[in-house]
Design a protein around this motif. Structure first.
Motif, PDB file in Angstrom:
ATOM      1  N   ASP A 193     -22.744  12.063 -15.600  1.00 12.57           N
ATOM      2  CA  ASP A 193     -24.003  11.090 -15.534  1.00 12.57           C
ATOM      3  C   ASP A 193     -23.631   9.817 -16.250  1.00 12.57           C
ATOM      4  O   ASP A 193     -24.295   8.859 -16.170  1.00 12.57           O
ATOM      5  N   LEU A 194     -22.657   9.849 -17.076  1.00 11.91           N
ATOM      6  CA  LEU A 194     -22.226   8.670 -17.914  1.00 11.91           C
ATOM      7  C   LEU A 194     -21.735   7.450 -17.078  1.00 11.91           C
ATOM      8  O   LEU A 194     -20.778   7.822 -16.261  1.00 11.91           O
ATOM      9  N   ARG A 195     -22.109   6.574 -17.482  1.00 14.23           N
ATOM     10  CA  ARG A 195     -21.462   5.112 -16.674  1.00 14.23           C
ATOM     11  C   ARG A 195     -20.583   4.966 -17.763  1.00 14.23           C
ATOM     12  O   ARG A 195     -20.731   4.499 -18.789  1.00 14.23           O
ATOM     13  N   GLY A 196     -19.328   4.324 -16.952  1.00 10.83           N
ATOM     14  CA  GLY A 196     -18.296   3.675 -17.779  1.00 10.83           C
ATOM     15  C   GLY A 196     -18.353   2.290 -17.425  1.00 10.83           C
ATOM     16  O   GLY A 196     -18.726   2.024 -16.403  1.00 10.83           O
ATOM     17  N   ARG A 197     -17.484   1.515 -18.317  1.00  8.16           N
ATOM     18  CA  ARG A 197     -17.219   0.099 -18.044  1.00  8.16           C
ATOM     19  C   ARG A 197     -15.793  -0.177 -18.362  1.00  8.16           C
ATOM     20  O   ARG A 197     -15.313   0.245 -19.265  1.00  8.16           O
ATOM     21  N   GLN A 198     -15.518  -1.043 -17.428  1.00 10.18           N
ATOM     22  CA  GLN A 198     -14.007  -1.515 -17.640  1.00 10.18           C
ATOM     23  C   GLN A 198     -13.943  -3.245 -17.584  1.00 10.18           C
ATOM     24  O   GLN A 198     -14.710  -3.711 -16.514  1.00 10.18           O
ATOM     25  N   THR A 199     -13.568  -3.700 -18.556  1.00 13.49           N
ATOM     26  CA  THR A 199     -13.206  -5.211 -18.238  1.00 13.49           C
ATOM     27  C   THR A 199     -11.826  -5.489 -18.544  1.00 13.49           C
ATOM     28  O   THR A 199     -10.904  -4.866 -19.341  1.00 13.49           O
ATOM     29  N   GLN A 200     -11.254  -6.394 -17.600  1.00 14.39           N
ATOM     30  CA  GLN A 200      -9.838  -6.712 -17.617  1.00 14.39           C
ATOM     31  C   GLN A 200      -9.975  -8.338 -17.620  1.00 14.39           C
ATOM     32  O   GLN A 200     -10.562  -8.721 -16.975  1.00 14.39           O
TER      33      GLN A 200
END
Length: 127
Positions: A97-104
């Protein structure tokens, strides 16, 4: 004045971003490698790792045995001028249920758009 989200570079970065996502889900290390700038100045901070330089990134990918399966949520890509862009994405791992975040951070080089910096994190339960 720097143009923001001119249609051609925006389409190019969007295509590169989705090519990277496909490569990640297919564990296609050659394709992922081709989309990261081959430099000791390219960095990637992950959920459990801090990688300085393309060689550290390559070694991590070879040793991890593929990325956990995930689906993308909201993706925001912004291009500044015609040679720099950011891609910010939410993702959701299978069975979590965890939301992940990605920044590039992407830069246009002579051989195309490349990631020069990336950060991946999962939401915590603190705060």
């Amino acid at each position: 004045m720097i143009a923001i989200n001119s249609p051609t570079p925006l389409a190019e970065v969007t295509a590169a971003f989705h090519a990277y996502e496909r490569a990640l889900m297919e564990d296609d290390m050659d394709a992922m490698d081709a989309l990261f700038h081959a430099s000791p100045h390219t960095n990637r901070f992950g959920v459990g790792e801090v990688l300085y330089g393309i060689e550290a990134i390559r070694a991590f990918r070879k040793g991890r045995g593929g990325s956990p399966r995930r689906r993308l949520g909201h993706v925001a890509i912004t291009v500044y001028g015609d040679s720099f862009a950011t891609a910010d994405a939410e993702f959701f791992r299978e069975n979590s249920d965890l939301r992940g975040r990605q920044t590039q951070s992407w830069v246009r080089f002579a051989d195309g758009w490349k990631v020069v910096s990336a950060h991946v994190s999962l939401e915590g339960t603190s705060h």
